[in-house]
Design an enzyme around this catalytic site. Structure first.
Site, short mmCIF file in Angstrom:
data_model
loop_
_atom_site.label_atom_id
_atom_site.label_comp_id
_atom_site.label_asym_id
_atom_site.label_seq_id
_atom_site.Cartn_x
_atom_site.Cartn_y
_atom_site.Cartn_z
N GLU A 1 -5.80 -3.38 -5.07
CA GLU A 1 -6.38 -2.47 -4.07
C GLU A 1 -7.30 -1.41 -4.66
O GLU A 1 -7.10 -0.22 -4.42
CB GLU A 1 -5.25 -1.76 -3.31
C1 TNX Z 1 0.77 -2.54 -1.24
S1 TNX Z 1 1.76 -4.35 -3.38
C2 TNX Z 1 0.68 -1.92 -2.46
C3 TNX Z 1 1.40 -0.67 -2.70
C4 TNX Z 1 2.08 -0.19 -1.46
C5 TNX Z 1 2.74 -1.37 -0.78
C6 TNX Z 1 3.58 -0.99 0.40
C7 TNX Z 1 0.62 -3.63 -4.06
C8 TNX Z 1 0.16 -4.24 -5.27
N1 TNX Z 1 0.09 -2.50 -3.56
O1 TNX Z 1 0.54 0.31 -3.22
O2 TNX Z 1 3.03 0.77 -1.81
O3 TNX Z 1 1.75 -2.26 -0.38
O4 TNX Z 1 4.41 -2.04 0.76
#
Ligand code: TNX
Length: 551
Positions: free
Chosen positions: A309
């Site tokens: 992300e």
């Molecule tokens: C996605 S899983 C994210 C986290 C959040 C999570 C909440 C991932 C690699 N990144 O930053 O906390 O979803 O479920």
């Protein structure tokens, strides 16, 4: 999928199945192979521990303390002997064995062992100390569930997957060293061998880094405290995998050192574009210096580099950034793990990619559920979309759209895969069932990210790591990690409510072969574990999905 308690029990009579069920009573994960014997062992007659090899002394000592902690049954200090040892738990390292390497990539990570229970005592044998430790978790559970006696018999066991982990987000909500040790005790009880600590994020940086001292301010682990966690885990054959999330999720680092990010970028609020500036020499030096320090603090060779992300970052810049970090870890002789977005960078067969983005369309229809799987996936996506603000939803959708090719890319690269599908392994989803306790029903409001639909315990049980990882070849599915993100966690009690019983279900997915697993069998076997959790004052969720034997 079978619902009997034993996978290989193709031609057992009803009475024999009942004997096997007695032996597996209270065992989670379910052992691979169980043979009932005759007679039984009085638990009160178990007084001590014997071992044939000095290198099992550490294992014996941890077992002694662990058994007392979970059950209150206290054994005498271990004796070293080659003789028969009636009235003891006898640990036998088979000749020619070595102690193993404490690596989830090593074959010792399968934790293979044999347990034999006779009227005279319990004997556990294994080729590695790790196998003894896993077998002893079985003994702890048997004693906890027994009513004064254990049925005689033999168990041969080994994990389906080498990597059985929990990813714990201590960045959004810091947890003390003591609390992390409690989580490690739970992992060990369920034969897990990895604790992945998500140490850095927009909300906080939780590990002392000497070369960048402003990263940490109030709640963090000093390097010494981190070493304590690593040692405590290692004694239980659990590898700690530290995660330093870059280039996205770097808000805390950028607040401490603004030169690491692009000027004027917000680092707070939901899903900020808090990326390291890929063109900055400061950012490059930062990553190298931080990872050099982190590498010295781990015992295992694994470092998680995040990579997820990086909202708003140019794709090519992201790919290049990740490729450079991975190459740097290789130079240091370390193994990089990245979230699935890193499949878009230069990753090779020795690296590990952790899949998480889940479109919910791979599962066969679970038994007793007449919804079409496609439909179910779509419904849950719609339900959760309604809770997400429109602009955030757009950004997430764009991110998910890019993710559609990640699994195929991972397969092409021949990298190892860890399965952490949001639908089945994310412990931070709101809890769907009612609790038997009124105060827990209040406590669960607001617990778990409201973006996800409320989820039942059963969803953490009924899935298959190989199916969710397709098209990756089954032989490259290294294992499973549950993930506990902490955006909605305000206390250790909140953490524990999301952890238990959910983790035990994912742990069985990781340990027990799919053909041998069954929800009805699991929910009977887990019911007695409440007495262990309560004894330890763990805040476990009293889900109505299970007929708990004690609350
Ligand atoms: C996605 S899983 C994210 C986290 C959040 C999570 C909440 C991932 C690699 N990144 O930053 O906390 O979803 O479920």
């Amino acid at each position: 999928m079978m619902d009997s308690a034993q996978g290989s029990a193709a031609v057992l009579s009803e009475a024999e199945v009942e004997d096997v069920n007695q032996l597996t009573n209270g065992l989670v994960p379910l052992p691979a192979d169980v043979r009932a014997g005759s007679g039984c062992l009085e638990i009160a007659s178990l007084r001590g521990i014997c071992l044939n090899d000095l290198s099992a002394l550490g294992v014996a000592d941890i077992f002694r303390r662990t058994l007392d902690m979970w059950t209150g049954h206290m054994l005498a200090s271990p004796d070293i002997t080659d003789k028969e040892c009636p009235g003891t738990v006898h640990l036998v390292l088979t000749p020619g064995s070595d102690i193993g390497t404490l690596s989830p990539l090593d074959t010792s990570a399968f934790g293979e062992h044999r347990i034999s229970i006779t009227e005279r005592g319990i004997r556990i044998s294994a080729a590695h100390a790790e196998g003894l430790h896993r077998g002893l978790a079985t003994v702890v559970q048997m004693i906890a569930a027994a009513d004064g006696v254990l049925p005689c018999g033999e168990l041969r066991d080994r994990a389906a997957y080498r990597w059985r982990g929990l990813s714990l987000d201590v960045a959004r909500k810091f947890q003390t060293v003591e609390e992390v040790k409690r989580v490690i005790d739970v992992l060990s009880l369920y034969k897990c061998n990895v604790l992945h600590l998500h140490l850095t994020d927009n909300e906080g940086w939780r590990l002392q880094i000497n070369s960048w001292p402003k990263l940490t301010s109030e709640e963090f682990y000093s390097q010494e405290e981190f070493a304590q966690i690593v040692d405590y885990a290692a004694e239980r054959f659990i590898t700690v995998v530290p995660e330093i999330d870059t280039p996205g999720h770097c808000g805390a680092a950028i607040r401490a050192y603004p030169e690491l990010g692009l000027a004027g970028v917000s680092t707070t609020g939901p899903f900020p574009a808090a990326n390291l500036d890929p063109g900055s020499i400061h950012a490059k030096a930062f990553v190298r210096e931080v990872l050099t320090e982190v590498a010295k603090l781990t015992r295992g060779s694994f470092i998680h580099i995040g990579g997820d992300e990086s909202f708003g970052m140019d794709d090519a810049a992201h790919g290049l950034f990740v490729s450079e970090v991975v190459a740097f870890l290789r130079e240091m002789g370390r193994t990089a793990i990245g979230w699935q977005e890193t499949s878009r960078a230069e990753i090779g067969p020795s690296e590990i990619i952790q899949h998480w983005i889940d479109f919910g369309q791979h599962e066969p229809r679970p038994e007793g559920n007449d919804q079409e799987p496609d439909n179910e996936g779509r419904q849950s996506q719609e339900a959760s979309s309604q809770r997400i603000p429109a602009e955030v939803l757009e950004m997430l959708k764009a991110n998910f759209a890019k993710a559609t090719g990640d699994k195929a890319r991972t397969a092409d690269k021949g990298a190892w895969v860890l399965a952490s599908p949001t639908n089945n392994a994310y412990l931070d989803r709101p809890i769907s069932e009612e609790s038997l306790s009124r105060s827990q029903n209040d406590a669960k409001t607001g617990l778990g990210l409201a973006y996800y639909p409320a989820t039942e315990l059963r969803s953490y049980y009924e899935w298959d790591p190989v199916l969710v990882s397709q098209p990756v070849a089954p032989s490259l599915v290294l294992g499973v990690e549950a993930a506990l993100w902490s955006e909605t966690i305000t206390s250790a009690a909140d953490l524990e409510l999301l952890l238990l019983p959910r983790l035990s279900a994912v742990a069985e997915v990781a340990w027990t072969a799919r053909e041998s697993r069954g929800w009805e069998s699991y929910r009977k076997r887990i019911a007695s574990h409440s007495s262990m959790w309560t004894r330890r004052d763990l805040h476990w969720f009293q889900s109505t999905s299970v007929a708990w034997s004690a609350t």
